[in-house]
Motif scaffolding. Structure first.
Motif, mmCIF file in Angstrom:
data_model
loop_
_atom_site.group_PDB
_atom_site.id
_atom_site.type_symbol
_atom_site.label_atom_id
_atom_site.label_comp_id
_atom_site.label_asym_id
_atom_site.label_seq_id
_atom_site.Cartn_x
_atom_site.Cartn_y
_atom_site.Cartn_z
ATOM 1 N N VAL A 12 48.224 45.255 48.589
ATOM 2 C CA VAL A 12 47.581 44.546 47.476
ATOM 3 C C VAL A 12 46.185 45.105 47.243
ATOM 4 N N LYS A 13 45.442 45.327 48.315
ATOM 5 C CA LYS A 13 44.070 45.843 48.204
ATOM 6 C C LYS A 13 44.060 47.208 47.527
ATOM 7 N N GLU A 14 44.980 48.067 47.939
ATOM 8 C CA GLU A 14 45.048 49.413 47.362
ATOM 9 C C GLU A 14 45.424 49.355 45.880
ATOM 10 N N ARG A 26 42.592 36.557 48.292
ATOM 11 C CA ARG A 26 42.379 35.519 47.270
ATOM 12 C C ARG A 26 43.393 35.683 46.142
ATOM 13 N N ALA A 27 43.559 36.909 45.654
ATOM 14 C CA ALA A 27 44.527 37.165 44.585
ATOM 15 C C ALA A 27 45.939 36.838 45.051
ATOM 16 N N ALA A 28 46.291 37.256 46.251
ATOM 17 C CA ALA A 28 47.637 37.011 46.775
ATOM 18 C C ALA A 28 47.926 35.520 46.881
ATOM 19 N N ARG A 29 46.982 34.761 47.390
ATOM 20 C CA ARG A 29 47.187 33.313 47.554
ATOM 21 C C ARG A 29 47.431 32.628 46.205
ATOM 22 N N VAL A 30 46.637 32.941 45.206
ATOM 23 C CA VAL A 30 46.780 32.309 43.893
ATOM 24 C C VAL A 30 48.094 32.722 43.233
ATOM 25 N N VAL A 31 48.367 34.014 43.205
ATOM 26 C CA VAL A 31 49.566 34.499 42.516
ATOM 27 C C VAL A 31 50.830 33.992 43.204
ATOM 28 N N THR A 91 45.198 39.888 34.955
ATOM 29 C CA THR A 91 46.356 40.770 34.753
ATOM 30 C C THR A 91 46.416 41.808 35.875
ATOM 31 N N TRP A 92 45.268 42.334 36.225
ATOM 32 C CA TRP A 92 45.161 43.301 37.323
ATOM 33 C C TRP A 92 45.572 42.649 38.648
ATOM 34 N N ASP A 93 45.072 41.430 38.899
ATOM 35 C CA ASP A 93 45.399 40.692 40.121
ATOM 36 C C ASP A 93 46.903 40.438 40.221
ATOM 37 N N VAL A 94 47.470 39.945 39.134
ATOM 38 C CA VAL A 94 48.906 39.641 39.108
ATOM 39 C C VAL A 94 49.715 40.909 39.371
ATOM 40 N N GLY A 95 49.364 41.993 38.725
ATOM 41 C CA GLY A 95 50.092 43.253 38.915
ATOM 42 C C GLY A 95 50.004 43.759 40.341
ATOM 43 N N ALA A 96 48.821 43.675 40.944
ATOM 44 C CA ALA A 96 48.648 44.143 42.327
ATOM 45 C C ALA A 96 49.515 43.335 43.290
ATOM 46 N N VAL A 97 49.534 42.024 43.107
ATOM 47 C CA VAL A 97 50.299 41.163 44.017
ATOM 48 C C VAL A 97 51.794 41.264 43.738
ATOM 49 N N LEU A 123 57.700 43.099 33.688
ATOM 50 C CA LEU A 123 56.508 43.922 33.493
ATOM 51 C C LEU A 123 55.390 43.523 34.450
ATOM 52 N N LEU A 124 55.253 42.220 34.747
ATOM 53 C CA LEU A 124 54.242 41.773 35.686
ATOM 54 C C LEU A 124 54.526 42.298 37.093
ATOM 55 N N PHE A 125 55.816 42.438 37.422
ATOM 56 C CA PHE A 125 56.199 42.983 38.727
ATOM 57 C C PHE A 125 56.140 44.505 38.734
#
Length: 131
Positions: A12-14, A26-31, A91-97, A123-125
């Motif tokens: 996710v970080k990368e 933080r992004a992973a927990r929310v998504v 959008t960036w957070d969702v895509g990364a997770v 598309l989000l995945f």
């Protein structure tokens, strides 16, 4: 196979180009909390079994959703739950997770996940599906 917590967060970080593991977490927990509100039954349980334990628990004990969110509303909800986020950064957070989740789930489970979600989540995945 369950992905280790550190490996999951590293992916996710990368992908999110986050400066710290904390930002990725933080992004992973929310998504994952929002995603968990959209998945039910065996599909949610199978995905949880492939996630690190603390993220699996978030997926299994999701935020409550009164109705399925369209992909656009999912991104807006993510932005609302992450302090200082905009729709663009969400959008960036969702895509990364979710791209990390897609890799963790594998193709067969991802197809089952997408069947439970409104159109456009592919598309989000990061896995556009043929029409």
């Amino acid at each position: 196979m369950t992905l280790r917590r550190e490996a999951f967060l590293d992916h996710v970080k990368e992908r999110g180009k986050y400066g710290t593991a904390g930002e990725a977490e933080r992004a992973a927990r929310v998504v994952l909390a929002l995603l968990g509100a959209h998945l039910v039954g065996e599909v949610r349980a199978q995905l949880a079994a492939r996630l690190p334990e603390d993220f699996a628990l978030i997926l299994l004990n999701p935020l409550q959703s009164a109705e399925p969110l369209s992909p656009e509303r999912f991104v807006r909800a993510t932005a609302a739950w992450i302090e200082g986020a905009t729709e663009q950064t969400a959008t960036w957070d969702v895509g990364a997770v979710l791209s990390t989740v897609a890799d963790t789930a594998g193709d067969d489970l991802l197809k089952e996940i997408l069947l439970q979600l409104p159109a456009g989540y592919d598309l989000l995945f990061g896995r556009p599906q043929p029409i």
